[in-house]
Enzyme design. Structure first.
Site, PDB file in Angstrom:
ATOM      1  CG  HIS A   1      -4.500  -8.910   1.613  1.00  0.00           C
ATOM      2  ND1 HIS A   1      -3.708  -7.824   1.870  1.00  0.00           N
ATOM      3  CD2 HIS A   1      -4.236  -9.267   0.337  1.00  0.00           C
ATOM      4  CE1 HIS A   1      -2.980  -7.543   0.804  1.00  0.00           C
ATOM      5  NE2 HIS A   1      -3.277  -8.400  -0.139  1.00  0.00           N
TER       6      HIS A   1
ATOM      7  CG  ASP B   1       0.579  -5.932   2.343  1.00  0.00           C
ATOM      8  OD1 ASP B   1      -0.405  -6.691   2.278  1.00  0.00           O
ATOM      9  OD2 ASP B   1       0.657  -5.003   3.171  1.00  0.00           O
TER      10      ASP B   1
ATOM     11  CD  GLU C   1       3.419  -5.377   6.492  1.00  0.00           C
ATOM     12  OE1 GLU C   1       4.645  -5.501   6.310  1.00  0.00           O
ATOM     13  OE2 GLU C   1       2.941  -4.664   7.387  1.00  0.00           O
TER      14      GLU C   1
ATOM     15  CD  GLN D   1       7.830  -6.302   5.157  1.00  0.00           C
ATOM     16  OE1 GLN D   1       8.866  -6.838   4.755  1.00  0.00           O
ATOM     17  NE2 GLN D   1       6.637  -6.636   4.689  1.00  0.00           N
TER      18      GLN D   1
ATOM     19  CB  SER E   1      -0.352   0.342  -4.368  1.00  0.00           C
ATOM     20  OG  SER E   1      -1.106   0.192  -3.176  1.00  0.00           O
TER      21      SER E   1
ATOM     22  CG  HIS F   1      -1.639  -1.272   1.431  1.00  0.00           C
ATOM     23  ND1 HIS F   1      -2.673  -1.689   0.619  1.00  0.00           N
ATOM     24  CD2 HIS F   1      -1.486  -2.265   2.352  1.00  0.00           C
ATOM     25  CE1 HIS F   1      -3.132  -2.865   1.029  1.00  0.00           C
ATOM     26  NE2 HIS F   1      -2.429  -3.243   2.081  1.00  0.00           N
TER      27      HIS F   1
ATOM     28  CB  SER G   1       4.119  -3.449  10.429  1.00  0.00           C
ATOM     29  OG  SER G   1       3.022  -3.551  11.300  1.00  0.00           O
TER      30      SER G   1
ATOM     31  CB  SER H   1      -4.319   0.811  -0.454  1.00  0.00           C
ATOM     32  OG  SER H   1      -3.277   0.316  -1.275  1.00  0.00           O
TER      33      SER H   1
ATOM     34  CG  ASN I   1       0.775 -11.671   9.609  1.00  0.00           C
ATOM     35  OD1 ASN I   1       0.181 -10.600   9.653  1.00  0.00           O
ATOM     36  ND2 ASN I   1       0.273 -12.794  10.121  1.00  0.00           N
TER      37      ASN I   1
ATOM     38  CG  HIS J   1      -3.231  -0.275  10.165  1.00  0.00           C
ATOM     39  ND1 HIS J   1      -4.592  -0.379  10.336  1.00  0.00           N
ATOM     40  CD2 HIS J   1      -2.808  -1.550   9.957  1.00  0.00           C
ATOM     41  CE1 HIS J   1      -4.959  -1.632  10.227  1.00  0.00           C
ATOM     42  NE2 HIS J   1      -3.917  -2.368   9.986  1.00  0.00           N
TER      43      HIS J   1
ATOM     44  CE  LYS K   1       1.501  -6.973   9.611  1.00  0.00           C
ATOM     45  NZ  LYS K   1       0.129  -7.437   9.350  1.00  0.00           N
TER      46      LYS K   1
ATOM     47  CG  ASP L   1      -0.301  -3.963  10.854  1.00  0.00           C
ATOM     48  OD1 ASP L   1      -1.494  -3.882  10.593  1.00  0.00           O
ATOM     49  OD2 ASP L   1       0.583  -4.029   9.983  1.00  0.00           O
ATOM     50  CG  ASN L   2      -2.480  -8.247  11.917  1.00  0.00           C
ATOM     51  OD1 ASN L   2      -1.676  -7.467  11.415  1.00  0.00           O
ATOM     52  ND2 ASN L   2      -2.509  -9.531  11.605  1.00  0.00           N
TER      53      ASN L   2
ATOM     54  CB  CYS M   1      -8.086  -3.408  12.736  1.00  0.00           C
ATOM     55  SG  CYS M   1      -7.299  -4.190  11.321  1.00  0.00           S
TER      56      CYS M   1
END
Lengths: 481, 481, 481, 481
Positions: free
Chosen positions: B350, B143, B205, B414, B85, B62, B410, B90, B230, B402, B235, B239-240, B244
């Protein structure tokens, strides 16, 4: 300076506080059965088959109403059970009485001395052989690892290694264990070797006991297969988290009836127990500060809006301290001396050494007992703190522990582990195992109907897309929930 | 029936919506840098050393402001970067413009058609070799796995297996990919073989992409080492979950300005993404219903007080549907037809196949575009639903994804994964790896100071008691946080 | 140093930013109608009767999509409406366009200058008399009291009191008003006297405007009956609380996409607006600190677990400041200079003087405009802060204000107040009134069905026991909800 | 079928369960004093002045540890106090013992019969006149209005109106009161007339009692001035809300140790008590359903995400029922018969008639007493329910009531009301009064320091802008907090 020892009643093969409490205990066991669908379902499924038929099982686990349902589940599927508590304060005397009255040997009362505690542990290990001697258990249900410790230390001694029992002891309790082992050595020569010969495995309940098992295994000293029940998802992510979320406040309330709203509470450690503890205190309107050593857990705490700092930085500001770490010396005597007047100090981790209780006892602080398991210590400067349950598990010492429903998850894991250990006793090695995910999911499944949960079912097409079976298991082993 | 294709501006080696947005993008990148302490710290630590010096890196992720900071971090430590992307909606056009203006080839704009999307992916893969031809990447940041998929499929084709490209396609997108591969086969014969020869690894990711990687590995088809970013704790548990918790509501609000309090919201799936989504909606005063296939996650939802039932049982009652499962066909056309008038349907997993978007398009429902990424579909019975972002990630399609701080976690993973893949390119095998816990803890540690967290330090004595090193790592690998 | 003035389009009796946005606005008005059951129900009930038939109504209230539904409700029940916004940044241009396109005179666009703002207010007051002159409104819908202020000040001037218009002005805006009044005095002699003669009442929306009305009434200067709509329970306990709980974060997110989890946020004031703001920020995982002058509200904040201290004590620690007090000089220039680098400063109270914006502009800090309504100010020491919406309502300046459902409550009160003022114009005195509890309950009732609430009905016997009527009202006037 | 009557100990002018509990009670009173800064501050302020010097005060209010601190505060400022509980189950026997031991006449024990209860009330009213007769109180502290009722009914009888005492009784308790009045009429002719002559006022604690007072006032029958303490903000918005948020779960836990997470709980009524109850249950992870008659409160519940429906619609689904309404017949016998097996039914409103307890007793359901205040009723169909505290206040019957800190607010209002009633006894009329806002704010202020709250101070300039005094009060009377 020790627990208030009670006399016990004993008309048969048990030691409990008051056998006349059996009726009340039975009524509460009946209620608990409705809240423990996992265990009741296991009874229904395995009763006819009786997979533990005649197997000698020793349990060392808080002798509560919930444990009574576990004990009777083990008996229902055939086991020959003897039981002790794993904590001097955690026994519910009416639960113990009901178990004793039903004919199961149980050795536990609220407020044992340490000497009594370890004697009870030995009693729970000693299955009469009908010839005046004793056999050991074939399986052990352990919580904190005291039975496992005792057998391993006894075995070590019988194998000729006297170094430990003759070493200087770091605590009173350590000396009590050594004294017991020396006495057994005299009274029952060769006993531990025979116990180990018959012993097929242990299932361990709690983080601390599991930690001990992994250490034994790493050192190559583990004598039997062990199932780590604690790390079933349906145990550590339920009992540790949701159980503490309910029982911590319960302990605080029954101890001191204190208003939690508006108070500043410090939760030491942000593992599952800490997460549940912090959530509960915040929900009551307390302002919660977390202490952590692990940067990941610390970041989790921060993401939930908790202030994260050190115990030192909270002294004079906080009203309540709760230790949840599994580590020692979290709250030191110096901390306690520097706390706000009337601060409350308690522990909800397995062992009482999270708080420097011994140092407090020897500090010269004036101790005033308010009621059982609630003591006030007044320091020279006039400030006082309240210590709950002498630093032992506050939820079990001052309240009744975790509620039945969540314990049904933990104990279903225990029961399935016991069945599995016995069924596969010939293939297991002396290692630490975790229950397979399928059983973990099964334990969860047994608890859904009771609370009205309706699961969605995967279609075959969806299952194929995910690459899983329709009936599960659904997640890779590294999944964290 | 497709995304609203935009024309793009291209004066050099980039395709973006409007290069004049670069200044605005740069201002927001500057702001984001203050919120991404992990990446900035990695820059400081590795800038001199330049561990990715001259390494060709293709990113498919993204194209947001946060990703711009990731891209510039990779460049700062030496990499030669090209970017696309991984989602047609996104891209933040001012972010892409700023990156293009700074001289990094980027191929991304908000509202690509699927043809444009896959062309951009190819552009990002095509490093000019200075002789009019193209080299492939040495490392890939993926990703969702589209770059990995394209290379694997291209390689398969070049190896002579034409079965897939000539098979019937299950979706329009599938056909687009096949067409692209056929075109490349003509234009760049042998290209994919050469790409694979140079390719040293991928870091992936997201849950879905990781799932694809494990499937490839199980089938023995994985061509390169892959690091599963992930499943770093910092992560998937950040992030998840926390991402969210912030970005779902943001997407809903920017799309429809809808009041969430008092609404009934259905969250399909209670993994990390579902947990964050449900928590956010509840905090706004919505009544949240969860659907689950996994009994453990279902029990977790129930323990948090969510009602757990099936999508079917909520039709007519619920106002908002959010899919978070990683599975397909979660919200079917039949579901949508039976929903309450004015229900809102969106996805934060996703892929867009969680909702039967294609079936909806072909259902005869009348589509009214309210504004970009917000469509109303009116069924024959007069009821209408709102579909957000055409079923693609609502937080990225309707808002900006996010926030920076959590993405810094995250993206630090990476970056460390990229460094590690290159440094150990000779020892890694073609398997899926997870970053070691020490790096995971390090990522967390880099983010503590910014938000004022003060860690407690273990004493040597305490560390020994726990059996860990003073500086960590602190937990066994099976620990779930 | 002022708002970014836009040119406006005007082909008829309106001034809006872009009349071509009318279609989009209409689509969103249609959506909003589904979320505003109170207003729609009032339309159905009163459409035939048309209780405001031919009544000239001037509105000065944020020209949003929700307000469009209010305007069209007033028109549906007969009113002749002219409208302006009550804030230079709060207009949604597509809403204004749709209203203009439907033939209702509206004078509002996002980003007016202060001169334009007050000209628009005058436009909204000026009903053409068909002879080239102007009549004033018979009823006023006010929000913040600017229309009421203007008429009162104009009337005072015409009555010969020139002291105010000739006094030194404390702010630029004050001078703008005076200049306008002087111009009107020349252009429309006797205008205000005629306006007052026709004017039958005002209903006022917000805390600040109500406060002004009570002050006027206490000074004996109030010229007309006023209904305090703000203090209907279904307004102040809903819009102020639940509206802000949704729209504050929306403003912050659209302005800066900032991660709220882990941040330290200071909410100045713990009234209804502060309560909603604090709850929202905490739910996102921010650590919220509250400042208060009122010991009762401060104790409420503490009971919810918020730390309560002064702004001074948070400087250097906090990342986000939100003012909600209705008071002035809450965040001073000195505060801003001492804040943490990158701190965000915004206001969600009615007026922008809660933050010392003028002082900031004149401080020498370097202003960088990031995007409309988002400015960065860098101080000499290198630290920067972000000021949102130039200190005006952040939820309206940076997002779209409160969502429709909660505004339906507020605007139902407004509409019922307008009907009541007109129906009882002969009996009301020039005082401030609150709507009777029965109407308040009625407004709530109109919103229940939409969100699936099923009320319990009192039996006659129960009603008698409580001493209330079966159909309500149910609570004494002093009840606080 | 009634409360378990205990014998009481009486060596002097008191009746308590066990005078030997006095030491324990005193230790807990000492602890409570640290948690009740408002009362302690009032002691310090008024001790020297002794504004209630020699004034005869009768209290009828739950005889808990907190009330003990109130009693000793009244004594400290001069009063001559006699006390009874206002509920047969709410007395903490160690609190009563400590008060008795300190020489204050107290008539209360946990588990009184209704006959004993009303005899105790009479005892608390009967100040020996030194000549073998009795004087009445000059002031009354009432909770629920039983003392006020008794005096009014006695006075009515002595004035010749025998209609009530000779009418048929709707409940056993009503008959008990009538019997008592008839007995007093014989034993103490003219007593009530003399009591009324001396009586200068009552301060009433709770919603229900206040409701009775307003009814008496409306009927013109109120004999004395009354201060409505309940509607002080620092009472109804604190004790009712935050008190119940802590004590409801405490009652449930001590009664049945039930897991609240995952349960469905119905809270009947969403006033302050209902709000606190619902918040607590949700925080534990229960799914809460609210029932309401008032559309405004119902809308509030919906805005917090609670499902709102009728009791009938929850039967078979819900596990826990809590009544909080102040109304009668909320949970009927028919409801109970239709509930899920093992449902828990309890009340936290003032009177036990919220649940049809009498009908349950007479229904033929089999009653099993589990332990004091916990009964199981098994219906013919095999289903059982648990009734807590016989339908009386579950937090006082099964736990220890609200915690000290919040009661310090309520009781500070009580004490200030008592002082005010006496000081202004010549100017008050026989009406119901509310304490002035300044006192309300003062009560809050007294509690801030203990929990570390730091208030912001208004500048003179800001105060003028708001039109309030720098030192308050800060809000208009209609402000709802």
């Amino acid at each position: 300076m020790n627990a208030q020892a009670k006399t016990f009643s004993q008309d048969g093969d048990y030691k409990v506080a008051d056998i006349s409490l059996a009726d009340w205990g039975r009524k509460e066991i009946d209620i608990a059965e409705h809240e423990m669908p996992g265990l009741m379902s296991i009874r229904r499924k395995y009763q006819a088959e009786a997979p533990l038929k005649g197997v000698r099982v020793t349990g060392s686990l808080h002798m509560t109403i919930q444990t009574a349902v576990l004990i009777e589940t083990l008996k229902d599927i055939g086991a020959d059970v003897r039981w002790a508590s794993c904590n001097i304060f955690s026994t519910q005397d009416h639960a113990a009485a009901a178990i004793a009255a039903s004919g199961t040997p149980v050795f536990a009362w609220k407020g044992e001395s340490l000497e009594e505690y370890w004697d009870c542990t030995l009693d729970a290990l000693s299955f009469p052989d009908g010839k005046g001697g004793f056999l050991g258990p074939q399986l052990v249900v352990d919580d904190g690892g005291d039975v496992t410790l005792l057998i391993h230390k006894g075995y070590e001694l019988e194998k000729g290694d006297e170094s430990w029992v003759n070493s200087a002891s770091g605590s009173h309790e350590e000396q009590v264990i050594k004294n017991l082992l020396k006495r057994v050595a005299k009274e029952r020569p060769g006993y531990w070797t025979q116990v180990v010969a018959d012993w097929k495995g242990v299932s361990e309940e709690t983080t601390t006991g599991v930690h001990r098992l992994y250490q034994l295994a790493e050192q190559g000293k583990l004598l039997i297969p062990a199932i780590n029940v604690n790390d079933s998802v349906t145990k550590s992510k339920f009992d540790n988290l949701y159980g503490c979320r309910e029982s911590l406040a319960d302990g605080l309330k029954r101890a001191l009836d204190v208003m939690l709203a508006g108070k500043v509470a410090v939760v030491c450690g942000y593992g599952d127990v800490g997460k549940g503890s912090a959530a509960s205190l915040r929900a009551y309107g307390a302002r919660v500060i977390v202490t952590e050593i692990d940067p990941i857990c610390a970041l989790q705490a921060a993401m939930e809006g908790y202030e994260v700092k050190t115990v030192e930085d909270t002294l004079g500001e906080a009203d309540i301290y709760v230790t949840t770490t599994g580590n020692k010396d979290i709250i030191t005597l110096d901390h306690m001396k520097a706390m706000k007047d009337q601060a409350i100090v308690c522990n909800i981790g397995h062992f009482d050494n999270e708080i420097q209780v011994d140092a407090l006892y020897q500090s010269g602080a004036v101790r005033t007992n308010i009621k059982p398991q609630v003591d006030k210590f007044t320091f020279g400067n006039g400030n006082a703190i309240f210590l709950l349950a002498e630093g032992r598990l506050v939820n079990l010492g001052c309240a009744t522990g975790h509620p039945s429903f969540v314990m049904s998850n933990s104990f279903s894991n225990q029961t399935l582990a016991q069945i599995d250990l016995w069924a596969n006793k010939d293939s297991y090695e002396s290692k630490v195992y975790i229950l397979p995910k399928q059983l973990d999911e099964e334990v969860a499944r047994l608890h859904l109907e009771k609370i009205g949960v309706k699961l969605t079912k995967l279609s075959k097409d969806q299952a194929d897309y995910l690459g899983v079976a329709v009936e599960g298991p659904y997640k890779p082993d590294h999944y964290r929930y």
